[in-house]
Write a protein that holds these residues in place. Structure first.
Motif, PDB file in Angstrom:
ATOM      1  N   VAL A  70     -31.124 -11.073  33.584  1.00 57.57           N
ATOM      2  CA  VAL A  70     -30.953 -10.838  35.022  1.00 57.57           C
ATOM      3  C   VAL A  70     -31.001  -9.343  35.333  1.00 57.57           C
ATOM      4  O   VAL A  70     -30.695  -8.503  34.509  1.00 57.57           O
ATOM      5  CB  VAL A  70     -29.616 -11.401  35.557  1.00 57.57           C
ATOM      6  CG1 VAL A  70     -29.687 -12.883  35.734  1.00 57.57           C
ATOM      7  CG2 VAL A  70     -28.462 -11.021  34.663  1.00 57.57           C
ATOM      8  N   HIS A  71     -31.390  -9.051  36.574  1.00 53.29           N
ATOM      9  CA  HIS A  71     -31.365  -7.671  37.048  1.00 53.29           C
ATOM     10  C   HIS A  71     -29.958  -7.357  37.533  1.00 53.29           C
ATOM     11  O   HIS A  71     -29.539  -7.814  38.588  1.00 53.29           O
ATOM     12  CB  HIS A  71     -32.365  -7.489  38.177  1.00 53.29           C
ATOM     13  CG  HIS A  71     -33.786  -7.614  37.739  1.00 53.29           C
ATOM     14  ND1 HIS A  71     -34.342  -6.751  36.832  1.00 53.29           N
ATOM     15  CD2 HIS A  71     -34.766  -8.487  38.074  1.00 53.29           C
ATOM     16  CE1 HIS A  71     -35.607  -7.097  36.633  1.00 53.29           C
ATOM     17  NE2 HIS A  71     -35.887  -8.146  37.365  1.00 53.29           N
ATOM     18  N   ALA A  72     -29.225  -6.592  36.734  1.00 53.53           N
ATOM     19  CA  ALA A  72     -27.808  -6.368  37.006  1.00 53.53           C
ATOM     20  C   ALA A  72     -27.573  -5.566  38.283  1.00 53.53           C
ATOM     21  O   ALA A  72     -26.518  -5.671  38.902  1.00 53.53           O
ATOM     22  CB  ALA A  72     -27.165  -5.657  35.817  1.00 53.53           C
TER      23      ALA A  72
ATOM     24  N   PRO B 177     -35.083  -5.729  41.880  1.00 51.70           N
ATOM     25  CA  PRO B 177     -35.811  -4.457  42.014  1.00 51.70           C
ATOM     26  C   PRO B 177     -37.221  -4.604  42.589  1.00 51.70           C
ATOM     27  O   PRO B 177     -37.922  -3.612  42.725  1.00 51.70           O
ATOM     28  CB  PRO B 177     -35.880  -3.968  40.564  1.00 51.70           C
ATOM     29  CG  PRO B 177     -35.983  -5.228  39.769  1.00 51.70           C
ATOM     30  CD  PRO B 177     -35.229  -6.305  40.531  1.00 51.70           C
ATOM     31  N   HIS B 178     -37.627  -5.834  42.930  1.00 54.45           N
ATOM     32  CA  HIS B 178     -39.019  -6.038  43.350  1.00 54.45           C
ATOM     33  C   HIS B 178     -39.170  -5.856  44.857  1.00 54.45           C
ATOM     34  O   HIS B 178     -39.637  -6.753  45.553  1.00 54.45           O
ATOM     35  CB  HIS B 178     -39.484  -7.420  42.895  1.00 54.45           C
ATOM     36  CG  HIS B 178     -39.285  -7.657  41.429  1.00 54.45           C
ATOM     37  ND1 HIS B 178     -40.008  -6.990  40.472  1.00 54.45           N
ATOM     38  CD2 HIS B 178     -38.416  -8.458  40.754  1.00 54.45           C
ATOM     39  CE1 HIS B 178     -39.608  -7.381  39.268  1.00 54.45           C
ATOM     40  NE2 HIS B 178     -38.634  -8.264  39.408  1.00 54.45           N
ATOM     41  N   TYR B 179     -38.748  -4.692  45.354  1.00 48.49           N
ATOM     42  CA  TYR B 179     -38.745  -4.468  46.805  1.00 48.49           C
ATOM     43  C   TYR B 179     -40.106  -4.079  47.366  1.00 48.49           C
ATOM     44  O   TYR B 179     -40.301  -4.088  48.568  1.00 48.49           O
ATOM     45  CB  TYR B 179     -37.704  -3.420  47.172  1.00 48.49           C
ATOM     46  CG  TYR B 179     -37.803  -2.130  46.385  1.00 48.49           C
ATOM     47  CD1 TYR B 179     -38.822  -1.225  46.636  1.00 48.49           C
ATOM     48  CD2 TYR B 179     -36.880  -1.828  45.375  1.00 48.49           C
ATOM     49  CE1 TYR B 179     -38.937  -0.055  45.903  1.00 48.49           C
ATOM     50  CE2 TYR B 179     -36.988  -0.656  44.638  1.00 48.49           C
ATOM     51  CZ  TYR B 179     -38.011   0.222  44.910  1.00 48.49           C
ATOM     52  OH  TYR B 179     -38.127   1.366  44.189  1.00 48.49           O
TER      53      TYR B 179
ATOM     54  N   TYR C 233     -42.399 -18.065  40.532  1.00 47.27           N
ATOM     55  CA  TYR C 233     -42.240 -18.063  39.073  1.00 47.27           C
ATOM     56  C   TYR C 233     -40.994 -17.275  38.691  1.00 47.27           C
ATOM     57  O   TYR C 233     -40.063 -17.802  38.081  1.00 47.27           O
ATOM     58  CB  TYR C 233     -43.485 -17.453  38.411  1.00 47.27           C
ATOM     59  CG  TYR C 233     -43.586 -17.800  36.931  1.00 47.27           C
ATOM     60  CD1 TYR C 233     -44.539 -18.694  36.474  1.00 47.27           C
ATOM     61  CD2 TYR C 233     -42.699 -17.242  36.013  1.00 47.27           C
ATOM     62  CE1 TYR C 233     -44.616 -19.024  35.128  1.00 47.27           C
ATOM     63  CE2 TYR C 233     -42.768 -17.567  34.670  1.00 47.27           C
ATOM     64  CZ  TYR C 233     -43.726 -18.461  34.233  1.00 47.27           C
ATOM     65  OH  TYR C 233     -43.784 -18.786  32.903  1.00 47.27           O
ATOM     66  N   HIS C 234     -40.975 -16.007  39.063  1.00 41.95           N
ATOM     67  CA  HIS C 234     -39.833 -15.111  38.866  1.00 41.95           C
ATOM     68  C   HIS C 234     -39.476 -14.647  40.277  1.00 41.95           C
ATOM     69  O   HIS C 234     -40.299 -14.751  41.167  1.00 41.95           O
ATOM     70  CB  HIS C 234     -40.283 -13.939  37.985  1.00 41.95           C
ATOM     71  CG  HIS C 234     -39.264 -12.866  37.769  1.00 41.95           C
ATOM     72  ND1 HIS C 234     -38.157 -13.040  36.980  1.00 41.95           N
ATOM     73  CD2 HIS C 234     -39.195 -11.584  38.236  1.00 41.95           C
ATOM     74  CE1 HIS C 234     -37.451 -11.912  36.968  1.00 41.95           C
ATOM     75  NE2 HIS C 234     -38.058 -11.014  37.723  1.00 41.95           N
ATOM     76  N   GLU C 235     -38.276 -14.154  40.503  1.00 42.67           N
ATOM     77  CA  GLU C 235     -37.908 -13.774  41.868  1.00 42.67           C
ATOM     78  C   GLU C 235     -38.551 -12.448  42.272  1.00 42.67           C
ATOM     79  O   GLU C 235     -37.888 -11.473  42.604  1.00 42.67           O
ATOM     80  CB  GLU C 235     -36.384 -13.738  42.006  1.00 42.67           C
ATOM     81  CG  GLU C 235     -35.806 -15.134  41.814  1.00 42.67           C
ATOM     82  CD  GLU C 235     -34.375 -15.294  42.266  1.00 42.67           C
ATOM     83  OE1 GLU C 235     -33.664 -14.283  42.326  1.00 42.67           O
ATOM     84  OE2 GLU C 235     -33.985 -16.438  42.567  1.00 42.67           O
TER      85      GLU C 235
HETATM   86 ZN   LIG Z   1     -37.696  -9.029  37.764  1.00 37.13          ZN
END
Ligand SMILES: [Zn+2]
Lengths: 293, 403
Positions: free
Chosen positions: A125-127, A131-133, A195-197
């Motif tokens: 997980v991205h703690a 981060p995909h803004y 697939y991924h967030e």
């Molecule tokens: Zn990611």
């Protein structure tokens, strides 16, 4: 006197004609070019056709980092798996964390999906939040302003040029956003899975609802149990759009599409990730064209 | 809204008495005060929600930490008691070898490693890893390194693995195969070149990556060096890398280690390494990695000239699966082999194949088969077959991926 000052300014701007700027990903690189114009040399480190979490740390990247005056990174943990050892071995004091030539863009963005508790038991997980803004076109002006401020700090002689480029770009972008929003307003079907967030910022902006991910946990390959659960969820909520990224396997998405009658849309996660997304505007246009149904 | 209120108040005022107007004015004022109070309360709450940290908490400064566990289940067609007294003719005499990893048939717990990294201040960062073997504690590495030196320089001081060659600086759990290449094992033993000392590295300001480094080390490695009356080992290397297209990259290096051996005579080890990596996708690649090492070791009256190589090909199929083969060969063995008279000690080589499964990013299962033709067991040249299933777990902070 004035003439002399002007002349000196002109000369010095010619002598210090370029800042070497490295960006970890393509979208930030293009925004930097918009603000810096001819005054900056932009190098994008991570190829947009690959998973941004796992850019191959090729030694050639060390040469690129070594020559940089400024490193602009996405932050939020996205580069954790590849960038730190490269920075350590590039022997460039200018771009160390905390130095003047180090810019973490995530510090300017309001991060969403920040987990209240973190454990590897939940996958990779991205703690620090998602981060995909970059998939949100409203983040572009935020990036542009942060980049302008940083370029002006590093190269004060040309700050007026950067400011001018910024103003021009912001005007252009805000009119683009108007037409873009109008286009997005036509989209009817707002139910998706991904697939991924990767696309949460975009989905949130345009009031989409994501009903789940193909990967059972972040960074973990699909399992048949999870896939069947996802198919059931999609059927129950009549989800007809599967958001697939360019770099993961596409078999699972196709299988789910066959079982649910949904459509697989390959969505770029970064500018230039697919052929159609060759410019900043075309990056978002491609997302819109492929998501909007 | 405010306008409306005033407007209606105005209308009222013409209709009703002054006293009533005052009353309403007072009520309005009271409401305004109440709103202000609420706003202040909200502001204070907001302030609170952004700063609730304990005054003396230092959690944010905790170093990055990771726990690495490495273990195996193993089957071999040689008894443990005979295997541990192996010899590699010309390099390692019987009983002289050290086998810290995967020694026994059955189960092995190789080590629990505790790795720490921390930024010390704006100029230094520190690394350490502690190896905990079943009956031994070892400081694998412990060093500080500069982050902000000018002139493209970086200095490292402490105990560290030398950047000689390609594999020397890597830890056992990040190798593509569990066993050490024969030439490394023969020339340096399981820890390879790992010593207290200092290192200076310089990156050239060129478009092509070129890095040069020099190291001054204690030279405790008794197989090639070992005269530790003072620091005796000096290592130098140049490495460079080019990209051919977007997906093929090449990394090569030449290295030299010059030291003094236990007979007080010089030893020189030369190394050449080459790695080609073709990226086939985000999670798929083909890597071909080879190294050749040559040792010139002067003894009291003779000089040993020995060399060997390994070459490995690893195919990463996807996130979960990869496989590979490796070939090990001793190419030159000009030394006193009289102790092995009557024993065939030519053509020392080894074949290894492995398949790897990573169910999750932090854990790895690896099944390998080794056909080892380099060893003398109980006075006889013996071909050894070995099948091993190893498990490696990395918990905690992410180690970034290797090139
Ligand atoms: Zn990611």
């Amino acid at each position: 006197m004035r003439k002399i000052i002007l002349l000196t300014c002109l000369l010095s701007s010619m002598v210090f004609a370029s800042l070497n700027v490295d960006t970890t990903y393509s979208t930030m690189g293009t925004v930097t070019k918009k603000i810096g114009g001819d005054l900056v040399n932009v190098t994008v480190l991570g190829s947009p056709k690959y998973d941004p979490h796992f850019i191959v740390p090729k030694p050639s990247l060390l040469a690129k980092l070594h020559r940089a005056d400024l490193l602009i990174m996405n932050g939020g943990g996205l580069e954790l798996g590849w960038l730190p050892p490269l920075i350590r071995s590039a022997n460039n004091a200018k771009i160390q964390n905390g130095a003047k030539g180090f810019l973490d863009m995530s510090h300017f963005v309001h991060m969403i999906d920040v987990p209240s508790s973190v454990s590897r038991g939940f996958g990779d997980v991205h703690a620090q939040g998602n981060p995909h803004y970059s998939t949100d076109p409203y983040v572009i002006p935020v990036m542009a302003k942060a980049i302008e401020a940083k370029l002006a700090e590093l190269d004060p002689e040309n700050s007026l040029v950067y400011k001018e480029n910024l103003d021009k770009f912001l005007t252009e972008w805000s009119s683009y956003l108007k037409t873009f929003d109008a286009k997005m307003a036509m989209c009817k079907d707002k139910n998706v899975v991904q697939y991924h967030e990767l696309f949460n910022y975009f989905l949130k902006r345009y009031e989409y609802k994501s009903f789940g991910n193909i990967e059972p946990l972040p960074g973990i390959s699909p399992s048949s149990k999870h896939t069947i659960e996802l198919i059931n969820t999609m059927k129950k909520n009549s989800v007809k759009i599967i958001l697939q990224d360019v770099y993961h396997e596409k078999k699972t998405a196709k299988f789910i599409a066959d079982k649910t009658g949904a459509k697989v849309s390959v969505i770029p996660h970064d500018e230039k990730a697919v052929k159609d997304a060759d410019t900043l505007k075309n990056f978002y246009n491609t997302i819109a064209d492929r998501i909007c149904q | 809204m405010k306008k409306y209120i005033y407007l209606s108040l105005l209308t009222f005022s013409s209709l009703i008495a002054d006293t009533e107007l005052d009353e309403i004015k007072q009520q309005l004022k009271a409401q305004q005060t109440a709103t202000q109070q609420l706003e202040t309360k909200l502001y204070n709450l907001e302030q609170k929600s952004t700063n609730t940290s304990a005054s003396f908490s230092q959690n944010a400064y905790l170093p990055d930490m990771a726990l690495i566990l490495n273990m195996s289940a193993l089957s071999r067609d040689v008894k443990n008691s005979e295997y541990e007294n192996f010899a590699i003719p010309g390099f390692i005499d019987a009983g002289n070898g050290h086998l810290p990893f995967n020694k026994n048939r059955g189960f092995n717990l190789n080590y629990a490693e505790f790795a720490i990294h921390a930024v010390v201040d704006p100029y230094f960062e520190a690394f350490a890893n502690f190896h905990l073997h079943p009956d031994e504690f070892e400081i694998g590495e412990a060093y500080v390194q500069t982050t902000s030196l000018p002139y493209s320089l970086r200095v490292r001081a402490g105990k560290f693995k030398s950047h000689f060659g390609r594999i020397n600086s890597q830890h056992q759990h990040s190798w593509n195969f569990d066993s050490q290449p024969i030439i490394y094992k023969s020339l340096f033993g399981p820890d390879a070149i790992s010593d207290p000392g200092i290192q200076l590295q310089w990156v050239a300001p060129t478009d092509t990556y070129i890095m040069a480094g020099v190291e001054a080390l204690q030279g405790t490695n008794g197989r090639s060096f070992g005269d530790t009356e003072s620091n005796n080992l000096y290592v130098g290397y140049v490495k460079s890398s080019i990209d051919i297209g977007e997906d093929l990259s090449v990394l090569g290096g030449v290295s030299l280690a010059h030291g003094e051996n236990t007979t007080n005579n010089p030893t020189d080890v030369y190394g050449v390494d080459l790695t080609l990596r073709e990226q086939l996708g985000s999670y798929s690649s083909l890597v071909w990695q080879s190294e050749y090492l040559y040792r010139n070791k002067e003894l009291i009256s003779t000089t040993d000239k020995q060399a060997g190589l390994y070459s490995e090909l690893v195919y990463q199929y996807n996130n979960n699966y990869s496989g590979g083969v490796r070939y090990d060969l001793i190419t030159k063995n000009d030394t006193d082999l009289s102790a092995y008279s009557g024993i065939d000690s030519d053509n020392l080589d080894r074949y290894t194949a492995m398949v790897e499964y990573k169910p999750f990013p932090m854990s790895r299962l690896r099944l390998s088969y080794t056909y080892d033709r380099t060893k003398i067991i109980a006075g006889e040249r013996t071909d050894i077959n070995e099948v091993m299933l190893s498990l490696n777990i990395a918990a905690g902070a992410h180690g970034a991926h290797n090139y």
